[in-house]
Design an enzyme around this catalytic site. Structure first.
Site, PDB file in Angstrom:
ATOM      1  N   HIS A   1      -3.456  -5.863   1.993  1.00  0.00           N
ATOM      2  CA  HIS A   1      -3.294  -5.933   3.456  1.00  0.00           C
ATOM      3  C   HIS A   1      -3.929  -7.213   3.917  1.00  0.00           C
ATOM      4  CE1 HIS A   1      -2.374  -1.593   3.622  1.00  0.00           C
ATOM      5  NE2 HIS A   1      -3.509  -1.310   3.321  1.00  0.00           N
TER       6      HIS A   1
ATOM      7  N   CYS B   1       0.991  -1.178  -0.078  1.00  0.00           N
ATOM      8  CA  CYS B   1      -0.005   0.046   0.199  1.00  0.00           C
ATOM      9  C   CYS B   1       0.811   1.295   0.002  1.00  0.00           C
ATOM     10  CB  CYS B   1      -0.913  -0.014   1.071  1.00  0.00           C
ATOM     11  SG  CYS B   1      -2.451   0.877   0.966  1.00  0.00           S
TER      12      CYS B   1
END
Lengths: 418, 246
Positions: free
Chosen positions: B190, B92
């Site tokens: 994630h 990310c």
């Protein structure tokens, strides 16, 4: 009151009554929504001229609201409050529409809604507890929330009772003209390393914190002393030393009670009276209560995010009893349970542990890498029974059940139904 | 290898918002279970970055993301380590940082570390938030499951390859997710990604240890989690038409 407002209040109160009678819910949101649809400025109207206090922050809102309401109730007046934790405008409208126009109100408010609620309600006192990561899939970054608080508080004249130990809360509260700083405590510091004032790095020591830019912990107006055995004393700037004795457990609850007592004083209730009233509260919406779950004595605890888990793992640490951990990831919990990896579950190592809830598969992997041996049981009530069995010959001790938001309520519901 | 494998979680104080620190823990435990001594270091941003065999970077908020980039640039250790063959796994905000450019909170471009040939711009649509499934192009890795939560669109340049093709979710925004080149891997997943995808964790460990094969582990917990997540992302959601699936 205009006709429109009267109709809105009537609709809110009757729909809530109906919903409660039909057992369709606790009747706090549906009625409030209808009321707001009829009269969009209903909250402002209902709040006008009313003595009120508002409680906000990431963790401890519901309990602190209950404590503060108890303190005000001790003066013999009815107090309007959103005790079921419906902490958005529909819930506030429902709470206020349900009672006399001159009754004081104590309202729990969602962090993101706080600026709007302050604008509509103009509360006398505002309690700010803490800010940390929570439901990252749908809410804003905590730094953004602190900044919005700051903007909103610059335009209000209410007295703010704020936790001096949380830099993000201080950043928000500092903008207010009148602040009572309380040593409210903060065990979870992972969201506060970056200075909200300058972007630099905040340094913490045992009791204080500061940044190179000058942004630092304000000297508390109400300090909190904690003895090694957990006994807690509130120390006021005028020299009063008041013991904080509660039926509900946890240092965080005791510190929140001190914030509530400081807010009670703003509303005209002396702190010693407030503490006495708060000391009678046994459980808050099921939290901290010890219940019989399928024949097993179980203490029910709720933690929604890493900061909350940090406090509760500390709370249960002295014990050796079995622990049930229950995790869901519905909308109200946040859809992404990655935060389980921020929780120091390693501390449960050596205790009998059972993983349950709709996301027990995620939890089980987390516990495995934390080195915590555990069983995985889908049904939460069954999980309590398995935990009791794992406890074996420890006898009749109380086991700990810690769930996140909807997992906790699933167990409460299942236990009521059985 | 006979010395201990050193795994560094980069700046958990700035890039630790989304639980991605778990990736470092997963790599450490999986190495130890194969008999490789491993050392896990959480390296905060106020000190020098230690020299290591593996670096993991995670997701973070916009401001801290820019500060992490400045510190890593100033420090220089990460870039040197990549030149010397260290493994990097970045998620990310971390993925965007190791690219050539990414957007600050106001959308203005910030130069990245340039360790991976990807460039990120601010997306127009609302944030990509939800379960994501990616068919990885890396050998032996298979399907990846994760949860994405980002507002960036990332273009993979000629110096890197996409990590895989998106089956459901958004990823880079062009039906691919992530990128890799040499021993540097970036992704939007994630979960943490390596907890949900042990085959990817083991590929990184093979790179780091130089072993062609690692002893198998009993991953029944991880496999149970994977089936559940694949069903949630592809099964039920598809049936209800809640997410577009190609």
């Amino acid at each position: 009151m205009t006709t429109r407002t009267r109709v809105a209040v009537f609709a809110t109160a009757s729909l809530n009554g109906l919903s409660r009678r039909l057992h369709m819910g606790s009747g706090t949101v549906a009625g409030g929504r209808i009321g707001l649809a009829i009269a969009p400025n209903l909250l402002e109207t209902l709040g006008a001229g009313r003595r009120s206090a508002v409680v906000s922050g990431t963790n401890g809102k519901t309990t602190t609201t209950r404590l503060l309401a108890a303190a005000l109730e001790s003066t013999g007046v009815p107090v309007l409050t959103n005790a079921t934790g419906s902490n958005m405008p529909a819930g506030h409208v429902a709470a206020l529409a349900g009672g006399p126009a001159d009754a004081p109100a104590v309202l729990e408010v969602d962090e993101a809604y706080l600026p709007a609620i302050i604008g509509a309600l103009h509360p006398n006192a505002l309690v700010l507890l803490n800010l940390s990561r929570d439901q990252l899939d749908r809410s804003n970054e905590v730094r953004m929330v602190a900044t919005r608080w700051r903007e909103a508080l610059a335009e209000t004249i209410c007295t703010v009772v704020a936790n001096a130990d949380d830099p993000l809360v201080v950043f928000g509260a500092q903008a207010a003209t009148s602040v009572v700083w309380v040593a409210g405590g903060m065990r979870w510091r992972s969201d506060a390393a970056g200075c909200p004032a300058c972007g630099g790095r905040i340094r913490f020591d045992e009791v204080s914190w500061s940044c190179e830019c000058g942004f630092a912990r304000p000297t508390p107006d109400v300090d909190v002393e904690v003895e090694p055995d957990g006994r807690t004393t509130a120390v006021f700037a005028d020299g009063r030393r008041l013991p904080v004795v509660l039926l509900i457990p946890g240092l965080f609850n005791h510190r929140n009670a001190v914030l509530a007592a400081a807010a009670a004083e703003v509303l005209g209730v002396p702190a010693d009276h407030a503490f006495e009233a708060m000391g009678q509260i046994e459980g808050v919406a099921g939290r901290f209560s010890v219940q019989d779950v399928g024949g097993v004595s179980t203490r029910l605890l709720l933690a929604k995010n890493p900061a909350g888990w940090e406090e509760l793992l500390f709370l249960v640490a002295p014990g050796t009893s079995p622990v049930v951990v229950a995790i869901n990831a519905r909308i109200a919990d946040g859809r992404d349970p990655s935060w389980l990896w921020d929780v120091p579950f390693e501390r449960l190592s050596g205790r009998p542990v059972v993983a349950t809830g709709e996301r027990s598969a995620d939890l089980s992997v987390r516990l495995h890498y934390a080195g915590v041996e555990h069983e995985r049981v889908a049904d939460p009530v069954e999980a309590v029974a398995v935990a009791a069995r794992l406890g074996g010959d420890r006898g009749v001790e109380t086991i700990e059940f810690i769930g996140n938001y909807t997992a906790f309520h699933d167990l409460l519901r299942a236990n009521r139904a059985s | 290898m006979n010395r201990s494998l050193r795994i560094v979680v980069v700046y958990p104080d700035l890039l630790g918002t989304y639980g991605d620190g778990g990736n470092g823990l997963v790599l450490t435990r999986r190495a130890e279970r194969r008999g490789f001594p491993a050392e896990l270091i959480e390296a905060a941003s106020d000190g020098p970055l230690p020299v290591a065999d593996v670096y993991t970077l995670g997701g973070g908020e916009d401001g801290p993301q820019v500060r992490a980039t400045e510190s890593l640039n100033e420090d220089g250790t990460l870039a040197r380590a990549v030149r010397n063959g260290a493994v990097v796994f970045a998620v990310c905000a971390g993925y965007q940082i190791i690219g050539t450019t990414f957007p600050a909170a106001d959308g203005s471009p910030v130069p990245g570390l340039g360790l991976l040939d990807v460039a990120t711009v601010k997306g127009r649509a609302p944030r990509a938030v939800g379960e994501i499934v990616v068919d990885a192009d890396l050998p032996g890795v298979g399907a990846l499951t994760g949860f994405e939560n980002h507002g960036g669109l990332t273009e993979v340049g000629p110096g890197a390859q996409p990590l895989g093709r998106v089956r459901t979710g958004v990823g880079n925004g062009d039906y691919t997710d992530g990128a890799w080149a040499g021993r540097v891997v970036g992704t939007y997943l994630h979960g943490p990604a390596l907890a949900r995808n042990p085959a990817l964790a083991d590929l990184l460990l093979r790179w780091a240890t130089g072993e062609d094969e690692l002893a198998p582990l009993d991953d029944y917990r991880e496999q149970a989690l994977r089936s559940e997540r694949f069903e949630a992302a592809l099964g039920r959601r598809t049936a209800r038409g809640r997410r577009r699936v190609r």
